[in-house]
Write a protein that holds these residues in place. Sequence first.
Motif, mmCIF file in Angstrom:
data_model
loop_
_atom_site.group_PDB
_atom_site.id
_atom_site.type_symbol
_atom_site.label_atom_id
_atom_site.label_comp_id
_atom_site.label_asym_id
_atom_site.label_seq_id
_atom_site.Cartn_x
_atom_site.Cartn_y
_atom_site.Cartn_z
ATOM 1 N N GLY A 134 -8.118 -1.375 9.002
ATOM 2 C CA GLY A 134 -8.642 -2.739 9.086
ATOM 3 C C GLY A 134 -9.581 -3.050 7.932
ATOM 4 N N ILE A 137 -7.707 -3.459 4.675
ATOM 5 C CA ILE A 137 -7.063 -4.769 4.581
ATOM 6 C C ILE A 137 -8.063 -5.837 4.141
ATOM 7 C CG2 ILE A 137 -6.007 -6.638 5.956
ATOM 8 C CD1 ILE A 137 -4.716 -4.325 7.670
ATOM 9 N N ILE A 153 -9.329 -8.338 12.684
ATOM 10 C CA ILE A 153 -8.754 -8.974 13.869
ATOM 11 C C ILE A 153 -8.408 -10.450 13.621
ATOM 12 C CG2 ILE A 153 -10.934 -9.734 14.935
ATOM 13 C CD1 ILE A 153 -8.318 -7.812 16.834
ATOM 14 N N LYS A 155 -6.865 -11.644 11.175
ATOM 15 C CA LYS A 155 -5.632 -11.816 10.405
ATOM 16 C C LYS A 155 -4.427 -11.453 11.263
ATOM 17 C CE LYS A 155 -7.158 -10.700 5.684
ATOM 18 N NZ LYS A 155 -7.276 -12.077 5.269
ATOM 19 N N ASN A 156 -3.312 -12.131 11.050
ATOM 20 C CA ASN A 156 -2.094 -11.723 11.744
ATOM 21 C C ASN A 156 -1.174 -10.969 10.775
ATOM 22 O OD1 ASN A 156 -0.545 -13.655 10.321
ATOM 23 N ND2 ASN A 156 -1.075 -15.227 11.822
ATOM 24 N N ARG A 157 -0.094 -10.471 11.344
ATOM 25 C CA ARG A 157 0.829 -9.605 10.607
ATOM 26 C C ARG A 157 1.372 -10.282 9.337
ATOM 27 N NH1 ARG A 157 6.175 -9.159 12.474
ATOM 28 N NH2 ARG A 157 5.408 -10.528 14.109
ATOM 29 N N ILE A 158 1.733 -11.542 9.467
ATOM 30 C CA ILE A 158 2.318 -12.260 8.323
ATOM 31 C C ILE A 158 1.289 -12.385 7.191
ATOM 32 C CG2 ILE A 158 3.565 -14.357 7.649
ATOM 33 C CD1 ILE A 158 4.925 -13.291 10.075
ATOM 34 N N ILE A 160 -1.158 -10.387 6.622
ATOM 35 C CA ILE A 160 -1.359 -9.064 6.037
ATOM 36 C C ILE A 160 -0.168 -8.690 5.150
ATOM 37 C CG2 ILE A 160 -1.618 -6.601 6.574
ATOM 38 C CD1 ILE A 160 -3.125 -7.588 9.176
ATOM 39 N N VAL A 177 4.960 -3.619 10.999
ATOM 40 C CA VAL A 177 3.633 -3.001 11.106
ATOM 41 C C VAL A 177 3.671 -1.529 10.713
ATOM 42 C CG1 VAL A 177 1.777 -2.398 12.713
ATOM 43 C CG2 VAL A 177 2.815 -4.653 12.834
ATOM 44 N N ASP A 178 4.738 -0.813 11.115
ATOM 45 C CA ASP A 178 4.858 0.599 10.764
ATOM 46 C C ASP A 178 4.945 0.799 9.258
ATOM 47 O OD1 ASP A 178 4.675 2.368 12.913
ATOM 48 O OD2 ASP A 178 6.544 1.557 13.734
ATOM 49 N N LEU A 180 3.947 -1.294 6.904
ATOM 50 C CA LEU A 180 2.671 -1.665 6.273
ATOM 51 C C LEU A 180 1.681 -0.515 6.400
ATOM 52 C CD1 LEU A 180 2.359 -5.336 7.635
ATOM 53 C CD2 LEU A 180 2.685 -4.682 5.235
ATOM 54 N N THR A 181 1.666 0.098 7.590
ATOM 55 C CA THR A 181 0.754 1.213 7.825
ATOM 56 C C THR A 181 1.093 2.399 6.920
ATOM 57 O OG1 THR A 181 0.547 0.491 10.124
ATOM 58 C CG2 THR A 181 -0.180 2.718 9.621
ATOM 59 N N ASP B 196 -4.945 -1.809 14.128
ATOM 60 C CA ASP B 196 -5.668 -2.775 13.297
ATOM 61 C C ASP B 196 -4.820 -3.975 12.883
ATOM 62 O OD1 ASP B 196 -8.238 -1.918 13.343
ATOM 63 O OD2 ASP B 196 -8.066 -0.632 11.585
ATOM 64 N N ILE B 197 -3.501 -3.822 12.886
ATOM 65 C CA ILE B 197 -2.658 -4.959 12.544
ATOM 66 C C ILE B 197 -2.142 -5.594 13.828
ATOM 67 C CG2 ILE B 197 -0.619 -5.764 11.285
ATOM 68 C CD1 ILE B 197 -0.964 -3.410 9.385
ATOM 69 N N GLU B 198 -2.657 -6.744 14.150
ATOM 70 C CA GLU B 198 -2.215 -7.529 15.315
ATOM 71 C C GLU B 198 -2.196 -6.727 16.600
ATOM 72 O OE1 GLU B 198 1.418 -9.687 15.383
ATOM 73 O OE2 GLU B 198 0.703 -11.153 13.955
ATOM 74 N N GLN B 199 -3.078 -5.765 16.747
ATOM 75 C CA GLN B 199 -3.156 -4.975 17.985
ATOM 76 C C GLN B 199 -1.859 -4.212 18.269
ATOM 77 O OE1 GLN B 199 -6.068 -5.262 20.577
ATOM 78 N NE2 GLN B 199 -6.734 -5.328 18.467
ATOM 79 N N THR B 200 -1.003 -4.074 17.234
ATOM 80 C CA THR B 200 0.250 -3.359 17.422
ATOM 81 C C THR B 200 0.038 -1.904 17.047
ATOM 82 O OG1 THR B 200 1.357 -5.373 16.739
ATOM 83 C CG2 THR B 200 2.696 -3.364 16.801
ATOM 84 N N LEU B 201 0.406 -0.982 17.928
ATOM 85 C CA LEU B 201 0.173 0.428 17.645
ATOM 86 C C LEU B 201 1.095 0.922 16.536
ATOM 87 C CD1 LEU B 201 -0.346 2.101 21.133
ATOM 88 C CD2 LEU B 201 -2.012 1.809 19.287
ATOM 89 N N ALA B 202 0.503 1.612 15.567
ATOM 90 C CA ALA B 202 1.292 2.272 14.528
ATOM 91 C C ALA B 202 0.782 3.709 14.462
ATOM 92 C CB ALA B 202 1.096 1.574 13.191
ATOM 93 N N TYR B 203 1.687 4.657 14.318
ATOM 94 C CA TYR B 203 1.302 6.074 14.360
ATOM 95 C C TYR B 203 1.287 6.701 12.969
ATOM 96 C CZ TYR B 203 1.527 5.663 19.363
ATOM 97 O OH TYR B 203 1.280 5.272 20.643
ATOM 98 N N VAL B 205 -1.473 7.229 10.782
ATOM 99 C CA VAL B 205 -2.182 6.458 9.764
ATOM 100 C C VAL B 205 -2.706 7.397 8.679
ATOM 101 C CG1 VAL B 205 -3.874 4.660 9.344
ATOM 102 C CG2 VAL B 205 -2.847 4.901 11.607
#
Lengths: 471, 216
Positions: A134, A137, A153, A155-158, A160, A177-178, A180-181, B196-203, B205
Motif C-alpha cells: 500500500g 503504491i 485504501i 484507490k481502486n484496482r483500475i 492502481i 491484483v495478483d 500487480l502484486t 492492499d489493493i481493493e481489499q482483494t487477497l493476493a499471496y 507479496v
Amino acid sequence: MSSEFRNTVRANLAKPEVRANFYRAMDGLMTRRLDQFPDKVELERLRTQSMAIRANALSKLPELLETLEANLTRNGIQVHWAETTDQANQIVLSILQKHNAKSIIKGKSMVSEEMGMNHFLEALGVECLESDLGEFIIQLDGETPSHIIMPAIHKNRIQIAKLFHEKFPDIPYTEDVDELTQTARRILRDKFYAAPVGLSGVNFMVAETGTLCLVENEGNGRMSTTAPSVHIAVTGIEKVVESLLDVPPLLSILTRSATGQPITTYFNMISGPRKPGEKDGPEEVHLVLLDNGRSNIYSDPELLATLRCIRCGACINHCPVYVRIGGHSYGTVYPGPIGSILEPQKAGVDVHGELAQASTLCGACSEVCPVRIPIPSILNRLRYDGVRKDTANTNTVGSGKRRTLSEAATWKTWAWAATHPTIYHAGSTLATHFKGMLPTNLGAWTTVRSAPKLAESTLHQQVKHLGVDHE
Amino acid sequence: MSNTARANILARLREPQRPECGFSERDYLSRYDWDAAERVRRFTERMVAVRAEVHHATPDSWLDVVSQVCTAKGLNNLLVSPETVLGKQIHAQAERFPTLKTYDQPIESWKQELFYGVDAAFTGTTGGIAETGTLIVMPSADEPRLMSLVPPVHIAVLEVDKLYTTFAEAVQAQGWVQTGMPTNALLISGPSKSADIEQTLAYGVHGPKELIVILV
Ligand code: SF4
C-alpha cells in the motif's frame, strides 16, 4: 467560514470515485471485525483486559522505559531518545552516515510518517523506499497514507493499474491484483537484496525481555528488519508493555479489530542483532524512542487515555465522518477519530483543534475501541480547551486560542438568561409568540436543511397546562 | 543530544500527577480446554482458511510426505539444514529429494543465490498454536531467519505434542521468559499475503507464496 480543513473536505466530497472506494472498504472491514467477535461476553472481557494492560503500562511508564532500555541494551540493541521529530530524523541520519548508506528500505511505519522522514532524508540525497504494498503504491503517486492500516485504501484496482502502467511502461498493462502484486514483489525484491539499511515501526515493546514486536501480513517488515545489515526501528515512547504475557491478548484484539483477521501472517519478535555463529539478521539494531508531545499528553489525567491506543484503526473504520470525507481531508498523519484526538494534542488545539469539531459524537469509535479510549469525551475536552479562558489549568498546547469574542459573548448572554428564570421565560415565550418572524435562512446549515421551527408553546407552558408536578 | 533528550523525557514523565492504574484485570486465563484431536482440527481448519497446505503424517511417513510435496511442486532444489535432527534424515536420503542446498555460510557470501536461486526451504518449528493456526519458529544458526522468508515455498514440520491452544499457553508452557528470548522469534500463520489493493487477497507479496505444514 473557510479553513484549510474545510476546503480539503469540500474538495474530497466532490470526488465520487474516492468516496465510493472508502464506502466499499469500510463496509467490508466492519463486517469482518464483527465476524471475529461472535461472543459478546468474550469481546468485552478482552477489551477490559487490553485496557488494563495498556493502563498498567502507562502507570509505570518511566520505570518500564528504563527497564526496556536496560534489557534492550543487554540484548545488544542500541537505544536512542528523541524529544522532537527533528531529533529523531537526525539520529536516523547519523546512523546512515556512520554506514555511509545512501538508501533505506522501509517496512510500514506511521511514526516515520509523523517524522516526515522520507522528505527529510530525500532532501539530503538518501533514497527512501516504501516496501509495504500500500505504501509503495501511494509513494509512486506522491501521496500520503489515507488510513493507518491500509494506506492506499482510497484507490481502486483500475487506478492502481493505470499508475503502475505509467510508472513502469515496460511491464504490460494489467488490472489483475495478483499480477500487480507480483510486479511489486519483483521490483522490491531487488531493493531488499541491495539495501544497506532497513527501517521499521514497532507495535509493542516488551520491557521484561527487551523485545520489539512487529505485526504484519506481507513480510515487508521481516525483510526490512532481517535482510539489510542495519535495522533501525522508530516508535513512540508509549508503545511499551510490562511483560511478555501482556502481548498475546493485545495481539489478538489488535488484528481482529483492525482487519478482522484472527492473527496476521507474521508476528515478529526481535530481541537482538545477529549473534556470533548466526548467519543472517542485521549486525546492528537501533531503536529510536520518540516523544513529540507524548509526555505532555501524559501529564493530563483525562487526555492520558489517548496513549493507550494500539493503532488498530477500528475507530477509523467505524467513523461515519471518515467514511464520507476520506483520510486525506484531515490533512494530518493520523486521520479519523484517533487522529482527531491525537493531532490537536500534538500540534496544538489552535492548529488542529478544528478536527475535534468534525464529529457528531455518535460514539461508534469508543464502542469499538479495543482499549476503551473514551474518544467522544476527549473530543469534547479538546473543544473546551480550544475556547477556554482559564488556560492556566491545562497543559493542552494552544489552549484558549480558538476562543472568539462573539462566540464567548453569545454563550455568556445565554448563560445569564438561563440562570435568571424570569428573563428565560420571558425570552422563550416571546420567541414562541413571534416564531413566524424568526429567520429561515441560517447560512450554510439551511442550504441543505430546513430551519428548525419552534413549537406552538414552550415546554414550561405545556408542563403547566398538563399539570405535571415536580418530580 | 540523546542523553539530554532521555533525561528531559523521563523527567517530564515523572512530574507529580502520575496516573494510577485503576484496572486490575490482567489475568491470562486460557480460554479453551481443547483436547489434542480438537487442537489438530482447529489448527488445520485455520491454516487451510489462509491457503496453507496441511498434511498429516507419522514419524515413519513424514519423509515420504516431504518427498511427495517436492515432486508435486516440481521443485528443483530444497534448502535444508544438515545439522538438525529432521534435516539430517532428509540429507541421509538425498536421492529422494530435489538438489539439497545448505545455509552453511553467512548470508553476505551467498545472498544472490538465496534470493534468486532457491525454490523452497525446509525447517522445523518450535511449536504451534491451534486457536489461530500458527507456527512458532525460532530461527537458529542451523536454520537462519531468512529460510522461512525468502524462498517462494516454505515446508515446515510441526510435532503435534507441541501444538498449544493459545499463544499465551505456548509462552508459559515453553518458559520463554525464563529461558530468555532468541534474537528472533516468529509466529507464522499462512503464506505471505496482502489486501492492499481493493481489499482483494493476493499471496506471496514478499515472503513465501506457499506454506506447507506437515503435522507429525
Ligand atoms: S483509538 Fe482505539 S480504535 Fe482507534 S486506533 Fe487506537 S486503539 Fe484502535
